[in-house]
Design a protein around this motif. Structure first.
Motif, PDB file in Angstrom:
ATOM      1  N   CYS A  14       7.199  -7.245   4.015  1.00 49.89           N
ATOM      2  CA  CYS A  14       7.123  -8.343   3.037  1.00 49.89           C
ATOM      3  C   CYS A  14       8.486  -8.539   2.357  1.00 49.89           C
ATOM      4  N   CYS A  17      10.322  -5.828  -0.106  1.00 55.68           N
ATOM      5  CA  CYS A  17       9.842  -4.473   0.206  1.00 55.68           C
ATOM      6  C   CYS A  17      11.007  -3.474   0.159  1.00 55.68           C
ATOM      7  N   CYS A  51       3.494   1.161   6.853  1.00 57.59           N
ATOM      8  CA  CYS A  51       4.567   0.151   6.817  1.00 57.59           C
ATOM      9  C   CYS A  51       5.919   0.788   7.134  1.00 57.59           C
ATOM     10  N   ASN A 121       5.769   4.824  -1.704  1.00 62.06           N
ATOM     11  CA  ASN A 121       5.435   3.614  -2.494  1.00 62.06           C
ATOM     12  C   ASN A 121       4.135   3.798  -3.275  1.00 62.06           C
ATOM     13  N   CYS A 200       6.689  -1.221  -3.317  1.00 64.55           N
ATOM     14  CA  CYS A 200       5.794  -2.016  -2.470  1.00 64.55           C
ATOM     15  C   CYS A 200       5.610  -3.329  -3.210  1.00 64.55           C
ATOM     16  N   ALA A 201       6.277  -4.372  -2.716  1.00 65.13           N
ATOM     17  CA  ALA A 201       6.294  -5.656  -3.433  1.00 65.13           C
ATOM     18  C   ALA A 201       4.916  -6.305  -3.481  1.00 65.13           C
ATOM     19  N   PHE A 203       1.578  -4.629  -3.097  1.00 60.73           N
ATOM     20  CA  PHE A 203       0.367  -3.948  -3.583  1.00 60.73           C
ATOM     21  C   PHE A 203       0.587  -2.972  -4.733  1.00 60.73           C
TER      22      PHE A 203
HETATM   23 FE1  SF4 Z   1       4.599  -5.141   2.286  1.00 55.32          FE
HETATM   24 FE2  SF4 Z   1       4.181  -3.072   0.640  1.00 55.32          FE
HETATM   25 FE3  SF4 Z   1       4.108  -2.730   3.257  1.00 55.32          FE
HETATM   26 FE4  SF4 Z   1       6.417  -3.208   2.063  1.00 55.32          FE
HETATM   27  S1  SF4 Z   1       5.151  -1.393   1.769  1.00 55.32           S
HETATM   28  S2  SF4 Z   1       5.678  -4.155   3.962  1.00 55.32           S
HETATM   29  S3  SF4 Z   1       5.795  -4.613   0.448  1.00 55.32           S
HETATM   30  S4  SF4 Z   1       2.702  -3.982   2.059  1.00 55.32           S
END
Ligand code: SF4
Length: 282
Positions: A14, A17, A51, A121, A200-201, A203
């Motif tokens: 995202c 992030c 992620c 995160n 984590c942008a 959540f």
């Molecule tokens: Fe998106 Fe959070 Fe995953 Fe980063 S960590 S990709 S901000 S959901």
């Protein structure tokens, strides 16, 4: 000719992030290493599931995309099979502190010569926002709509108790310091653990919270175990307290790989060799 260290794979993180900061910090460190004449053929990055793990697709070096929580056993196998390799693990907080917790403790206990980077995160981002072992008490997510009833644990305290020989905390919005911590961790001979407070942008965006609390640990005596424990306890992943960033603890200690590679010796020679390694580290 130096290679492009970012692959053409479509990046699906995202916008905003913190994984981008870690990816580009690693890329810059590896680019310098290559420019200085060290081949990147001897570097392997191992990622888990989450992620963070997509970094294995996005960095153009040798990578292994493993199972959830299994970065450390794969990295340990790689290091033992070829001790000349520089092995870097990238794991998420779910990966390292939940599914892979036992591996993390034993890697620290053994002091295997690998670098563990935790993209912490404090939420399961890939599965859209469930709580992890470092989410704060009361965290409201998909699996805990009324707020989690669990208290987070403190991974730095755990690593101090388990025997890690390089313990640091970074933050994805303090990139020069983050680069220094990762560079030192990779250069460290032994198990290097770097917990990174990663934004984590989507959540769990903790930017404001971290920005008003983080401070630099520089000047701290990294050889003082008691002080490292006190600094690690200062902020326990839940309270409102100052958050130290930097190297908490560092020491020289024989590594698992060097203790293991004495197989051709007689039992007596082997016992002496291992004792010598520990004596030399005192
Ligand atoms: Fe998106 Fe959070 Fe995953 Fe980063 S960590 S990709 S901000 S959901």
């Amino acid at each position: 000719m130096t290679r492009n260290l970012i692959t053409p794979a479509q990046n699906t993180w995202c916008p905003g992030c913190g994984n981008f900061s870690i990816q580009h910090t690693l890329k810059d460190i590896l680019a310098v290493r290559e420019k200085e004449g060290s081949s990147l053929d001897n570097v392997v990055l191992v990622s888990g599931i989450g992620c963070h793990a997509k970094i294995a697709d996005y960095l153009n070096i040798n990578t292994v995309y493993t199972l959830h929580g299994r970065t450390i056993p794969v990295a340990t196998g790689l290091k033992l099979a070829n001790p000349d390799l520089t092995v870097i693990c990238c794991a998420g907080d779910g990966d390292a502190y939940a599914e892979g917790l036992d591996h993390l403790i034993f890697a620290a206990k053994r002091n295997i010569d690998i670098t563990m980077i935790v993209h912490n995160n404090r939420v399961y981002g890939l599965t859209t926002g469930q709580y992890t072992p470092t989410s704060p008490l009361g965290f409201k997510g998909k699996s805990t709509p009324a707020g989690t009833a669990e208290y987070p644990f403190n991974p730095l305290e755990l690593m101090l108790a388990s025997g890690a020989t390089y313990i640091a905390r970074g933050y994805t919005k303090k990139i020069p310091q983050l680069a220094q911590l990762i560079r030192q961790g990779i250069a460290h001979h032994g198990f290097a653990f770097i917990d990174i407070l990663q934004i984590c942008a989507s959540f769990f965006n903790m930017t404001e919270y971290y920005q008003s609390r983080v401070y630099d640990l520089s000047g701290h005596d990294t050889g003082d175990f008691g002080m490292a424990c006190a600094k690690a306890r200062e902020w326990d992943y839940n309270r409102d307290a100052p958050i130290a960033l930097g190297v908490f603890y560092e020491k020289s200690f024989p590594t698992f790989d060097e203790r293991l590679f004495v197989q051709n010796l007689t039992p007596d020679e082997r016992a002496h060799r291992i004792r010598d390694l520990f004596e030399a580290a005192k």
